[in-house]
Design an enzyme around this catalytic site. Structure first.
Site, short mmCIF file in Angstrom:
data_model
loop_
_atom_site.label_atom_id
_atom_site.label_comp_id
_atom_site.label_asym_id
_atom_site.label_seq_id
_atom_site.Cartn_x
_atom_site.Cartn_y
_atom_site.Cartn_z
N TYR A 229 -12.61 7.58 -7.99
CA TYR A 229 -12.33 8.56 -6.94
C TYR A 229 -12.99 9.88 -7.30
O TYR A 229 -13.54 10.57 -6.43
CB TYR A 229 -10.81 8.72 -6.82
CG TYR A 229 -10.35 9.65 -5.73
CD1 TYR A 229 -10.11 9.17 -4.44
CD2 TYR A 229 -10.13 11.00 -5.98
CE1 TYR A 229 -9.67 10.01 -3.43
CE2 TYR A 229 -9.69 11.85 -4.98
CZ TYR A 229 -9.46 11.35 -3.71
OH TYR A 229 -9.03 12.20 -2.71
N HIS B 87 -4.74 -4.67 -2.94
CA HIS B 87 -4.20 -3.99 -4.11
C HIS B 87 -3.78 -5.01 -5.18
O HIS B 87 -3.16 -4.64 -6.18
CB HIS B 87 -2.95 -3.18 -3.74
CG HIS B 87 -3.21 -1.98 -2.90
ND1 HIS B 87 -4.24 -1.11 -3.12
CD2 HIS B 87 -2.52 -1.47 -1.83
CE1 HIS B 87 -4.18 -0.12 -2.24
NE2 HIS B 87 -3.16 -0.33 -1.45
N LYS C 80 -3.07 4.21 -3.73
CA LYS C 80 -3.29 5.65 -3.78
C LYS C 80 -4.44 6.04 -4.70
O LYS C 80 -4.40 7.05 -5.38
CB LYS C 80 -2.00 6.39 -4.17
CG LYS C 80 -0.80 6.05 -3.32
CD LYS C 80 -1.12 6.07 -1.81
CE LYS C 80 -1.51 7.46 -1.31
NZ LYS C 80 -1.94 7.41 0.14
N SER D 238 0.53 11.20 -5.79
CA SER D 238 0.20 10.73 -4.45
C SER D 238 1.10 9.57 -4.04
O SER D 238 1.55 9.49 -2.89
CB SER D 238 -1.27 10.28 -4.41
OG SER D 238 -1.67 9.95 -3.10
#
Length: 286
Positions: free
Chosen positions: A184, A99, A44, A129
């Site tokens: 991000y 991940h 996420k 999230s």
């Protein structure tokens, strides 16, 4: 609860596609090469957005590939049995996602000059999230409330383990020439500049029209409408899109709408203690 998690060497993993035998034995035979490009994230943190961007860079802005091939086939997950089988005998440059915490990487990763793109995100947004996303995943044990998930997150008892450990594990790689650290928040603030930065890292150059196409076809709206990227192809099988979505809001700072003042203060105390050994300028949300 929608499923269960398995603990492998101290880290929780989802129950589907992950088995202790695979992760501790067969997986270590995987051979990385200097041609590989690996997208690394904690869950996420913008994984699918970056995978879409990288797919479009690879196709020089031509959207045909992202509109005809599912995102999990374009960028297979190397730690899953399915992704491993897709990648292990593939010839030429490979594009893959993961991940995984650094301690799970096979030996070949450290001897090859794999181009690694590591995307980080404000962990407060990652909490929110993650809670909302895992609720609809049928093979993951999910907290029944944001309060429960918040506690689990701080304890590292969520898929892929502790965010703090994951970040600390990968940060020592940040000065290597084959490692690109992006956030991000940076991607959101100036997507065009970030795409150009990625292209330079990959040794690629896009014409202005191709760059515009990358930006247009990797937008939140485009991804939400693209059935090859929005996971509608597996709706009802692995994910319930009525509960979860791969493209929920696509914003930064939404944690302020979900975490209480007390939770935010608790998190800040723990965050400052656990991250005090890393330069704060690495994290644009500080």
């Amino acid at each position: 609860m929608s499923g269960e998690n398995k603990r492998i060497n101290g880290v929780f993993f989802p129950t589907v596609f992950f088995t202790p035998t695979f992760m501790t034995e067969e997986w270590h035979n995987f051979l990385f090469t200097d041609e590989d490009v690996l997208l690394l994230t904690y869950p996420k943190s913008g994984t699918h957005w970056m995978a879409e961007i990288l797919s479009l860079i690879r196709s020089k802005g031509d959207p045909k590939w992202i509109q005809s091939v599912p995102i999990w086939d374009r960028s297979p997950w190397i730690e899953t049995d399915v992704g491993y089988k897709l990648l292990k005998d593939k010839k030429g440059p490979r594009f893959m996602s993961s991940h995984l915490p650094i301690q799970f990487m096979p030996k070949s990763f450290f001897s090859a000059k794999v181009k690694v793109i590591y995307v980080i995100r404000n962990p407060r947004d990652v909490i929110v999230s993650g809670h909302l996303f895992w609720k609809g995943i049928k093979f993951v044990q999910e907290g029944e409330s944001i309060e429960q998930y918040f506690d689990w997150f701080l304890e590292g008892n969520v898929p892929y383990g502790s965010w703090f450990d994951h970040t600390h594990g990968w940060m020592p790689m940040r000065d290597r020439e084959n490692f690109l650290l992006l956030s991000y928040e940076e991607l959101k603030r100036d997507t065009k500049r970030s795409v150009q930065k990625i292209c330079r890292f990959l040794g690629m150059e896009l014409e202005p029209e191709a760059l515009d196409s990358v930006l247009e076809n990797s937008s939140f709206k485009a991804m939400k409408e693209n059935k090859m990227s929005n996971y509608s192809l597996v709706d009802g099988t692995y994910i319930d899109l009525k509960i979860s979505t791969m493209t929920r809001k696509g914003v930064s700072g939404d944690w302020k709408n979900h975490l209480t003042v007390a939770q935010a203060e608790t998190f800040d105390e723990i965050y400052k203690e656990k991250m005090k050994d890393l330069p704060p300028e690495l994290f644009p949300w500080d």
